[in-house]
Design an enzyme around this catalytic site. Sequence first.
Site, PDB file in Angstrom:
ATOM      1  N   LYS A  13      59.600   9.832 -64.236  1.00 54.93           N
ATOM      2  CA  LYS A  13      60.637   8.829 -64.542  1.00 54.93           C
ATOM      3  C   LYS A  13      60.105   7.747 -65.493  1.00 54.93           C
ATOM      4  CE  LYS A  13      61.236   7.818 -60.150  1.00 54.93           C
ATOM      5  NZ  LYS A  13      60.206   8.717 -59.580  1.00 54.93           N
ATOM      6  N   ARG A  88      66.738   3.670 -53.751  1.00 56.95           N
ATOM      7  CA  ARG A  88      65.924   4.664 -53.065  1.00 56.95           C
ATOM      8  C   ARG A  88      66.466   4.958 -51.679  1.00 56.95           C
ATOM      9  NH1 ARG A  88      60.968   3.541 -56.072  1.00 56.95           N
ATOM     10  NH2 ARG A  88      59.292   4.959 -55.553  1.00 56.95           N
ATOM     11  N   ARG A 127      47.216   9.966 -62.608  1.00 55.21           N
ATOM     12  CA  ARG A 127      47.963   8.966 -63.392  1.00 55.21           C
ATOM     13  C   ARG A 127      47.103   7.743 -63.684  1.00 55.21           C
ATOM     14  NH1 ARG A 127      53.822   7.221 -61.471  1.00 55.21           N
ATOM     15  NH2 ARG A 127      52.782   6.737 -59.507  1.00 55.21           N
ATOM     16  N   ARG A 160      46.702   3.199 -60.018  1.00 57.49           N
ATOM     17  CA  ARG A 160      47.494   2.466 -59.028  1.00 57.49           C
ATOM     18  C   ARG A 160      46.893   2.633 -57.636  1.00 57.49           C
ATOM     19  NH1 ARG A 160      53.798   3.862 -60.018  1.00 57.49           N
ATOM     20  NH2 ARG A 160      53.718   3.776 -57.745  1.00 57.49           N
ATOM     21  N   ARG A 171      54.376   8.384 -49.388  1.00 58.90           N
ATOM     22  CA  ARG A 171      55.495   8.226 -50.336  1.00 58.90           C
ATOM     23  C   ARG A 171      56.378   9.465 -50.339  1.00 58.90           C
ATOM     24  NH1 ARG A 171      52.004   6.957 -55.227  1.00 58.90           N
ATOM     25  NH2 ARG A 171      53.900   6.824 -56.468  1.00 58.90           N
TER      26      ARG A 171
HETATM   27  P1  ADP Z   1      57.260   8.553 -61.880  1.00 60.26           P
HETATM   28  O1  ADP Z   1      57.604   7.328 -62.696  1.00 60.26           O
HETATM   29  O2  ADP Z   1      58.445   9.453 -61.678  1.00 60.26           O
HETATM   30  O3  ADP Z   1      56.561   8.242 -60.601  1.00 60.26           O
HETATM   31  P2  ADP Z   1      55.375   9.054 -64.068  1.00 60.26           P
HETATM   32  O4  ADP Z   1      56.267   9.023 -65.259  1.00 60.26           O
HETATM   33  O5  ADP Z   1      54.510   7.878 -63.843  1.00 60.26           O
HETATM   34  O6  ADP Z   1      56.238   9.404 -62.730  1.00 60.26           O
HETATM   35  O7  ADP Z   1      54.502  10.385 -64.161  1.00 60.26           O
HETATM   36  C1  ADP Z   1      53.491  10.685 -63.185  1.00 60.26           C
HETATM   37  C2  ADP Z   1      52.269  11.254 -63.898  1.00 60.26           C
HETATM   38  O8  ADP Z   1      52.590  12.554 -64.401  1.00 60.26           O
HETATM   39  C3  ADP Z   1      51.782  10.422 -65.064  1.00 60.26           C
HETATM   40  O9  ADP Z   1      50.372  10.422 -65.084  1.00 60.26           O
HETATM   41  C4  ADP Z   1      52.359  11.138 -66.305  1.00 60.26           C
HETATM   42  O10 ADP Z   1      51.480  11.009 -67.427  1.00 60.26           O
HETATM   43  C5  ADP Z   1      52.422  12.589 -65.829  1.00 60.26           C
HETATM   44  N1  ADP Z   1      53.592  13.316 -66.349  1.00 60.26           N
HETATM   45  C6  ADP Z   1      54.837  12.820 -66.560  1.00 60.26           C
HETATM   46  N2  ADP Z   1      55.671  13.778 -67.039  1.00 60.26           N
HETATM   47  C7  ADP Z   1      54.923  14.909 -67.100  1.00 60.26           C
HETATM   48  C8  ADP Z   1      55.192  16.277 -67.519  1.00 60.26           C
HETATM   49  N3  ADP Z   1      56.414  16.643 -67.948  1.00 60.26           N
HETATM   50  N4  ADP Z   1      54.179  17.166 -67.450  1.00 60.26           N
HETATM   51  C9  ADP Z   1      52.943  16.788 -67.005  1.00 60.26           C
HETATM   52  N5  ADP Z   1      52.625  15.547 -66.613  1.00 60.26           N
HETATM   53  C10 ADP Z   1      53.594  14.611 -66.666  1.00 60.26           C
HETATM   54  P1  AMP Z   2      57.305   3.296 -57.909  1.00 59.29           P
HETATM   55  O1  AMP Z   2      56.625   2.486 -58.962  1.00 59.29           O
HETATM   56  O2  AMP Z   2      58.757   3.538 -58.194  1.00 59.29           O
HETATM   57  O3  AMP Z   2      56.551   4.563 -57.576  1.00 59.29           O
HETATM   58  O4  AMP Z   2      57.293   2.394 -56.576  1.00 59.29           O
HETATM   59  C1  AMP Z   2      56.077   1.977 -55.994  1.00 59.29           C
HETATM   60  C2  AMP Z   2      56.334   1.388 -54.624  1.00 59.29           C
HETATM   61  O5  AMP Z   2      57.171   0.216 -54.729  1.00 59.29           O
HETATM   62  C3  AMP Z   2      57.056   2.280 -53.599  1.00 59.29           C
HETATM   63  O6  AMP Z   2      56.169   3.171 -52.947  1.00 59.29           O
HETATM   64  C4  AMP Z   2      57.632   1.227 -52.654  1.00 59.29           C
HETATM   65  O7  AMP Z   2      56.627   0.686 -51.801  1.00 59.29           O
HETATM   66  C5  AMP Z   2      58.046   0.122 -53.618  1.00 59.29           C
HETATM   67  N1  AMP Z   2      59.424   0.322 -54.133  1.00 59.29           N
HETATM   68  C6  AMP Z   2      59.778   0.537 -55.435  1.00 59.29           C
HETATM   69  N2  AMP Z   2      61.106   0.647 -55.549  1.00 59.29           N
HETATM   70  C7  AMP Z   2      61.613   0.512 -54.297  1.00 59.29           C
HETATM   71  C8  AMP Z   2      62.924   0.564 -53.751  1.00 59.29           C
HETATM   72  N3  AMP Z   2      64.006   0.773 -54.536  1.00 59.29           N
HETATM   73  N4  AMP Z   2      63.077   0.377 -52.414  1.00 59.29           N
HETATM   74  C9  AMP Z   2      62.015   0.151 -51.627  1.00 59.29           C
HETATM   75  N5  AMP Z   2      60.745   0.119 -52.062  1.00 59.29           N
HETATM   76  C10 AMP Z   2      60.536   0.293 -53.400  1.00 59.29           C
END
Ligand code: ADP
Ligand code: AMP
Length: 216
Positions: A13, A88, A127, A160, A171
């Site tokens: 995302k 969420r 990541r 992170r 998660r």
């Molecule tokens: P989200 O925001 O949904 O938690 P991220 O965009 O941060 O996910 O992506 C999670 C990890 O996977 C990051 O390290 C990113 O570089 C990698 N990633 C994202 N899209 C892809 C893809 N299509 N193929 C492989 N790795 C990806």
């Molecule tokens: P994310 O960056 O979206 O992976 O979110 C990281 C963390 O933030 C999650 O594991 C939750 O602890 C908190 N968080 C983010 N968005 C929400 C949401 N909409 N509702 C509750 N907790 C959230």
Amino acid sequence: MQLMLLGLPGAGKGTQAERITSDYGVPHISTGDMFRKAIAAGTDLGNEVKAYLDSGRLVPDELTIRVVRDRLEQPDAQEGFLLDGFPRTLPQAEALDETLAAMGRRLDCVLYIHVPQEVLLARLTGRRICKSCGATYHVVFQPPAVAGVCDKCHGELYQRSDDTEEAVATRLEQYAQTAPLVDYYRDRGLLRQVDGQRSIDDVYADIRGILSDIRA
Ligand code: ADP
Ligand code: AMP
């Protein structure tokens, strides 16, 4: 455009959001980013949410909803937005509907990035995020030109605190509260599913196709 990204943690995302916001000029509203910034800045909000983020549990609905309502009222969100990581839970989705209705606005589309759960652990533990500009990398799938350094702003990359195996497991359990939102938005005719298990460029090409349909 008033858009939302939906998908498991690690679905891609944030990665796609970087491209969408840069090409379409909509502000990226990520609750996770907002919470992490508050923690880094040591604000009251940051102190309140830190334990939830560190362990991978969801922040309570009431607090999260308040943060998003305030953000949607900001001037830069009046022309459009891209929600990422919110809602969420069903109560969050209902609160969003109410908030948008009260503002005379509505969602145009929910982009659901679908990936099988097996790929997520490798994506999340590899990541890396830029401390300065927030850009997302992956040590294998999306490496920076110089290890540990952001290509865009030369900032330092970090991992992170919730991208550990233990927090990732929590998660993924918490995602049980988010999964019903797929049907919630499908029933409202807003859901557009994208196959997220392809290259970042291919996923984005699909998203562009969907967004050009919406704007047509
Ligand atoms: P989200 O925001 O949904 O938690 P991220 O965009 O941060 O996910 O992506 C999670 C990890 O996977 C990051 O390290 C990113 O570089 C990698 N990633 C994202 N899209 C892809 C893809 N299509 N193929 C492989 N790795 C990806
Ligand atoms: P994310 O960056 O979206 O992976 O979110 C990281 C963390 O933030 C999650 O594991 C939750 O602890 C908190 N968080 C983010 N968005 C929400 C949401 N909409 N509702 C509750 N907790 C959230």
